[in-house]
Design a protein around this motif. Structure first.
Motif, PDB file in Angstrom:
ATOM      1  N   VAL A 232       0.785  -1.367   0.110  1.00  0.00           N
ATOM      2  CA  VAL A 232       0.005   0.053   0.054  1.00  0.00           C
ATOM      3  C   VAL A 232       1.084   1.221  -0.026  1.00  0.00           C
ATOM      4  O   VAL A 232       0.622   2.387  -0.794  1.00  0.00           O
ATOM      5  N   ALA A 233       1.968   1.289   0.743  1.00  0.00           N
ATOM      6  CA  ALA A 233       2.818   2.355   0.790  1.00  0.00           C
ATOM      7  C   ALA A 233       3.548   2.830  -0.456  1.00  0.00           C
ATOM      8  O   ALA A 233       3.655   3.741  -0.764  1.00  0.00           O
ATOM      9  N   LEU A 234       4.161   1.580  -0.970  1.00  0.00           N
ATOM     10  CA  LEU A 234       4.740   1.517  -2.262  1.00  0.00           C
ATOM     11  C   LEU A 234       3.871   2.189  -3.326  1.00  0.00           C
ATOM     12  O   LEU A 234       4.311   2.923  -4.351  1.00  0.00           O
ATOM     13  N   ARG A 235       2.626   1.827  -3.486  1.00  0.00           N
ATOM     14  CA  ARG A 235       1.725   1.855  -4.448  1.00  0.00           C
ATOM     15  C   ARG A 235       0.904   3.581  -4.102  1.00  0.00           C
ATOM     16  O   ARG A 235       0.222   3.951  -4.800  1.00  0.00           O
ATOM     17  N   ARG A 236       1.184   3.985  -2.850  1.00  0.00           N
ATOM     18  CA  ARG A 236       0.584   5.173  -2.504  1.00  0.00           C
ATOM     19  C   ARG A 236      -1.015   5.068  -2.520  1.00  0.00           C
ATOM     20  O   ARG A 236      -1.350   6.030  -3.017  1.00  0.00           O
ATOM     21  N   GLU A 237      -1.546   4.098  -2.016  1.00  0.00           N
ATOM     22  CA  GLU A 237      -2.932   3.889  -2.094  1.00  0.00           C
ATOM     23  C   GLU A 237      -3.680   4.617  -1.053  1.00  0.00           C
ATOM     24  O   GLU A 237      -2.971   4.857  -0.061  1.00  0.00           O
ATOM     25  N   ARG A 238      -4.823   5.375  -1.140  1.00  0.00           N
ATOM     26  CA  ARG A 238      -5.323   5.917   0.018  1.00  0.00           C
ATOM     27  C   ARG A 238      -6.480   5.081   0.644  1.00  0.00           C
ATOM     28  O   ARG A 238      -7.102   4.241  -0.008  1.00  0.00           O
ATOM     29  N   LEU A 239      -6.496   5.392   1.899  1.00  0.00           N
ATOM     30  CA  LEU A 239      -7.564   4.573   2.631  1.00  0.00           C
ATOM     31  C   LEU A 239      -8.833   5.325   2.572  1.00  0.00           C
ATOM     32  O   LEU A 239      -8.901   6.641   2.480  1.00  0.00           O
ATOM     33  N   PRO A 240      -9.911   4.714   2.793  1.00  0.00           N
ATOM     34  CA  PRO A 240     -11.120   5.178   2.730  1.00  0.00           C
ATOM     35  C   PRO A 240     -11.384   6.322   4.012  1.00  0.00           C
ATOM     36  O   PRO A 240     -10.790   6.136   5.024  1.00  0.00           O
ATOM     37  N   ALA A 241     -12.178   7.236   3.699  1.00  0.00           N
ATOM     38  CA  ALA A 241     -12.375   8.351   4.821  1.00  0.00           C
ATOM     39  C   ALA A 241     -13.663   8.139   5.664  1.00  0.00           C
ATOM     40  O   ALA A 241     -13.884   8.717   6.678  1.00  0.00           O
ATOM     41  N   SER A 242     -14.570   7.237   4.964  1.00  0.00           N
ATOM     42  CA  SER A 242     -15.847   7.038   5.443  1.00  0.00           C
ATOM     43  C   SER A 242     -15.617   6.160   6.938  1.00  0.00           C
ATOM     44  O   SER A 242     -15.062   5.048   6.844  1.00  0.00           O
ATOM     45  N   LEU A 243     -16.216   6.748   7.857  1.00  0.00           N
ATOM     46  CA  LEU A 243     -16.291   5.664   9.237  1.00  0.00           C
ATOM     47  C   LEU A 243     -17.080   4.490   9.061  1.00  0.00           C
ATOM     48  O   LEU A 243     -16.998   3.643   9.794  1.00  0.00           O
TER      49      LEU A 243
END
Length: 322
Positions: A60-71
């Motif tokens: 995830v860090a290498l591909r710079r993927e974003r985590l969802p913001a929705s709780l």
């Protein structure tokens, strides 16, 4: 000429990921059995989740993927972390102290049956058809054959352990139906989804460690390698591969990976661990597979196709008559 080659490459990649996931998950039962020789079941579950989360987190860090913001999404993923990872991993690890890795891999093939039950009766994300109901019944009959109640029930270990594995596959079935209902349209990539699922489960297991993972440890090279393979690959990369297959082929076709895992699990258990199968275990597995085919409507589709070919042949023969 270039367009077909571009089409074939992604399909070949999906087929490769499908096969790799089946082989890795089939091998996981061997890895668990070896690891249990030096660590407790809670430690096996903890290790595979932490190592899987680290492997996925690095990707995830290498591909710079974003985590969802929705709780809400995080809440649904927490439910899946418990039902798809924490509980079944603990049940499988505990049960494999009392049953062979071959038998555990055979029982894992009941997941599509459990998925049909959970999707149709519990979460009601789909309506059970007559063929699915028959398939579930046939699958239950196959489970009874595998347990072999005519041999006498040892409620102290073996049967309880087998029921624990069925509890784990029921968790898988619930989780797959839950995914379809609540997280199918969140927009997460397969990698992000897998990282959240495994990562949240790892955090939960770390919190539970003083209770469920407190036991003496005896590490050998074989045990360490088994834990690494079980965690980084079996609980890490294989989950991404499976998510990619689900998105490309759909959940029904992707679930046929359960045809591969018991074959790999049984072969490795016999060749490496010297395990033996009773006659009722492979026979019961065949009955379970027939139930899966019925529950997924595959036998009916084949029957309809055969009937269509027969009707077409008859029509042509009638048309050629003088």
């Amino acid at each position: 000429m270039t367009a077909p080659s571009r089409t074939r490459r992604p399909e070949a990649s999906i087929v490769a990921q499908f096969c790799l996931a089946g082989v890795v998950w089939g091998s996981s039962f061997l890895f668990m059995k070896i690891a249990l020789e030096g660590v407790g079941p809670g430690q096996v579950a903890l290790s595979r989740l932490v190592l899987g989360a680290l492997a996925l987190g690095l990707l995830v860090a290498l591909r710079r993927e974003r985590l969802p913001a929705s709780l809400r999404t995080w809440g649904h993923m927490t439910v899946l972390a418990v039902t798809f990872c924490v509980v079944p991993f603990l049940l499988f690890s505990w049960a494999q102290q009392h049953v062979t890795s071959s038998l555990a891999s055979i029982y894992n093939a009941t997941t599509p049956i459990m998925t049909a039950v959970m999707a149709g009766l519990v979460l009601r994300v789909e309506k059970l058809t007559r063929d699915q109901i028959v398939g579930v019944g046939v699958g239950i009959a196959g489970v009874v054959v595998i347990i072999g109640p005519w041999q006498g029930l040892d409620l102290s270990q073996s049967v309880v352990a087998q029921l624990a594995i069925l509890g784990a596959t029921a968790c898988y079935g619930f989780s797959l139906a839950y995914m379809r209902r609540f997280v199918a349209h969140t927009g997460m990539s397969a990698l992000t989804f897998s990282f959240l699922n495994i990562g949240i489960a790892a955090v939960i297991m770390i919190g539970l460690a003083p209770v469920v993972a407190w036991a003496p440890v005896r590490l050998t090279p074989a045990i360490v390698i088994s834990l690494i393979l079980l965690g980084a690959i079996g609980t890490g990369l294989a989950y991404v591969w499976n998510q990619n297959v689900v998105r490309a082929w759909g959940p029904t076709r992707a679930s046929t990976v359960t045809y591969i895992t018991p074959v790999i699990g049984v072969v490795l258990g016999i060749l490496i661990l010297g395990e033996r199968l009773s006659w009722n275990e492979p026979v019961g597995a065949v009955v379970v597979f027939v139930g899966i085919l019925l529950a997924q409507g595959r036998l009916r589709r084949r029957r309809v196709a055969c009937e269509g070919v027969t009707e077409l042949t008859d029509a042509r023969s009638r048309g050629s008559r003088p």
